[in-house]
Design a protein around this motif. Sequence first.
Motif, mmCIF file in Angstrom:
data_model
loop_
_atom_site.group_PDB
_atom_site.id
_atom_site.type_symbol
_atom_site.label_atom_id
_atom_site.label_comp_id
_atom_site.label_asym_id
_atom_site.label_seq_id
_atom_site.Cartn_x
_atom_site.Cartn_y
_atom_site.Cartn_z
ATOM 1 N N THR A 59 21.465 20.477 0.266
ATOM 2 C CA THR A 59 20.688 22.067 0.081
ATOM 3 C C THR A 59 18.740 22.296 1.308
ATOM 4 N N GLY A 60 18.441 20.887 1.536
ATOM 5 C CA GLY A 60 17.529 20.597 2.733
ATOM 6 C C GLY A 60 15.763 21.241 1.116
ATOM 7 N N HIS A 61 16.279 21.760 -0.016
ATOM 8 C CA HIS A 61 14.933 21.059 -0.963
ATOM 9 C C HIS A 61 14.408 20.241 -0.926
ATOM 10 N N VAL A 62 13.037 20.373 -1.221
ATOM 11 C CA VAL A 62 12.173 19.232 -1.710
ATOM 12 C C VAL A 62 11.719 18.979 -2.575
ATOM 13 N N LEU A 63 12.811 17.369 -2.899
ATOM 14 C CA LEU A 63 12.352 17.155 -4.296
ATOM 15 C C LEU A 63 11.445 16.341 -4.780
ATOM 16 N N GLN A 64 11.192 15.556 -3.374
ATOM 17 C CA GLN A 64 10.533 14.072 -3.817
ATOM 18 C C GLN A 64 8.777 14.259 -2.799
ATOM 19 N N LEU A 65 7.927 13.715 -3.453
ATOM 20 C CA LEU A 65 6.416 14.388 -2.935
ATOM 21 C C LEU A 65 5.995 12.610 -2.650
ATOM 22 N N HIS A 66 5.599 11.670 -2.265
ATOM 23 C CA HIS A 66 5.231 9.961 -2.187
ATOM 24 C C HIS A 66 4.085 10.301 -1.449
ATOM 25 N N LEU A 67 2.835 10.304 -2.484
ATOM 26 C CA LEU A 67 1.554 10.668 -1.495
ATOM 27 C C LEU A 67 0.636 9.340 -2.427
ATOM 28 N N ARG A 68 1.182 8.302 -2.762
ATOM 29 C CA ARG A 68 0.423 7.358 -3.227
ATOM 30 C C ARG A 68 -0.646 6.727 -1.951
ATOM 31 N N THR A 69 -1.774 6.724 -2.723
ATOM 32 C CA THR A 69 -2.104 5.453 -1.181
ATOM 33 C C THR A 69 -2.477 4.055 -2.110
ATOM 34 N N PHE A 70 -1.705 3.067 -1.618
ATOM 35 C CA PHE A 70 -1.765 1.519 -1.904
ATOM 36 C C PHE A 70 -3.080 1.097 -2.285
ATOM 37 N N PHE A 71 -3.138 0.136 -2.815
ATOM 38 C CA PHE A 71 -4.411 -0.688 -3.476
ATOM 39 C C PHE A 71 -4.243 -1.497 -3.227
ATOM 40 N N PRO A 72 -5.526 -2.196 -2.038
ATOM 41 C CA PRO A 72 -4.872 -4.281 -1.841
ATOM 42 C C PRO A 72 -4.493 -5.047 -2.510
ATOM 43 N N THR A 73 -3.904 -5.240 -2.782
ATOM 44 C CA THR A 73 -3.685 -6.854 -3.271
ATOM 45 C C THR A 73 -3.603 -7.810 -2.865
ATOM 46 N N THR A 74 -4.272 -7.961 -1.666
ATOM 47 C CA THR A 74 -4.086 -8.805 -1.184
ATOM 48 C C THR A 74 -5.463 -9.892 -2.250
ATOM 49 N N THR A 75 -5.200 -11.759 -2.319
ATOM 50 C CA THR A 75 -6.356 -11.844 -3.292
ATOM 51 C C THR A 75 -7.594 -12.949 -3.019
ATOM 52 N N GLU A 76 -7.033 -13.426 -0.887
ATOM 53 C CA GLU A 76 -7.991 -13.170 -0.301
ATOM 54 C C GLU A 76 -9.178 -12.874 0.279
ATOM 55 N N ASP A 77 -10.321 -13.153 -0.713
ATOM 56 C CA ASP A 77 -12.070 -12.644 -0.306
ATOM 57 C C ASP A 77 -11.434 -11.661 1.204
ATOM 58 N N ALA A 78 -11.927 -12.162 2.295
ATOM 59 C CA ALA A 78 -12.008 -12.178 3.641
ATOM 60 C C ALA A 78 -10.727 -11.192 3.520
ATOM 61 N N GLN A 79 -9.599 -10.520 3.717
ATOM 62 C CA GLN A 79 -8.528 -9.880 3.483
ATOM 63 C C GLN A 79 -8.989 -8.848 2.990
ATOM 64 N N TRP A 80 -9.030 -9.513 1.503
ATOM 65 C CA TRP A 80 -9.428 -7.875 0.776
ATOM 66 C C TRP A 80 -10.284 -7.118 0.643
ATOM 67 N N GLU A 81 -11.249 -7.500 1.425
ATOM 68 C CA GLU A 81 -12.806 -6.346 1.854
ATOM 69 C C GLU A 81 -12.392 -5.578 2.957
ATOM 70 N N ALA A 82 -11.366 -6.128 3.987
ATOM 71 C CA ALA A 82 -10.756 -4.928 4.952
ATOM 72 C C ALA A 82 -10.198 -4.618 4.619
ATOM 73 N N GLN A 83 -8.998 -5.184 3.885
ATOM 74 C CA GLN A 83 -8.081 -4.017 2.884
ATOM 75 C C GLN A 83 -8.495 -2.845 2.391
ATOM 76 N N TYR A 84 -9.838 -3.429 1.396
ATOM 77 C CA TYR A 84 -10.349 -2.062 0.673
ATOM 78 C C TYR A 84 -11.079 -1.674 1.719
ATOM 79 N N GLU A 85 -11.556 -1.094 2.693
ATOM 80 C CA GLU A 85 -12.093 -0.706 3.509
ATOM 81 C C GLU A 85 -11.055 0.777 4.176
ATOM 82 N N ALA A 86 -10.126 0.055 4.050
ATOM 83 C CA ALA A 86 -9.298 0.883 5.051
ATOM 84 C C ALA A 86 -8.861 1.879 3.964
ATOM 85 N N TYR A 87 -8.270 1.251 2.870
ATOM 86 C CA TYR A 87 -7.685 1.991 1.580
ATOM 87 C C TYR A 87 -8.913 3.297 1.315
ATOM 88 N N GLU A 88 -9.957 2.836 1.432
ATOM 89 C CA GLU A 88 -11.054 4.187 0.997
ATOM 90 C C GLU A 88 -10.812 5.294 2.360
#
Length: 226
Positions: free
Chosen positions: A73-102
């Motif tokens: 039909t072409g009708h819109v069924l779903q909108l996936h607009l979540r922003t993915f929060f960092p999941t890493t446990t390594e401090d250096a990677q987490w900081e970079a991922q969190y900045e990208a998240y923000e």
Amino acid sequence: MYASLRLIALTRTIFLWLLTADSEVGCIESERHALLNFKQHLIDPSERLASWSWAATDVDCCHWIGVVCHNRTGHVLQLHLRTFFPTTTEDAQWEAQYEAYERSVFSGKINPSLLDLKHLIYLDLSFNDFYYTPIPKFLGSIGSLRYLNLSYAGFGGLIPHQLGNLSNLHYLNLGGSSYYNNLYVMNLQWLSALPLLQHLDLSSANLSKASDWLQEISKLPSFLEL
């Protein structure tokens, strides 16, 4: 028993794939306008929704980021607009991922143009930041919704009882941490109008004035997870 559950899950997955697989059918013009109006009121600092444009290479909204349409039909069924929060446990990677998240979170205003998506069954706006604005009451008028996820999205204030109009809802997530969640309820009587609800998350919402919460939840015939 386990094999039967796996078979049921597989059947549902195949059905959803058939429902939303690529096809020649383009999106409905009125729904394309609705999405563009919705985008206009969002703040999108990293331009995640750049494909949502009349000037885009592909103006078929069924091919836009985060949009899933019915293949026939072409009708819109779903909108996936979540922003993915960092999941890493390594401090250096987490900081970079969190900045990208923000830098990538959506904020702004939820436009009532969503009401023009008459076949929308899935809406995920989780892990964005709407700066403690109230959950829009008009979301309770999107009667086709089966899945609504507003968790960790920075909404605040009174949870609107109009969500009780979503009689097709299976999944409702308004949860969050105490930092992200400033929601509260006066009562939960509106839950009794959701006969198909299976999953409910109100974590960190203030339920202190809802002395009826246990009674109302016990009335839900399909309820599985709190």
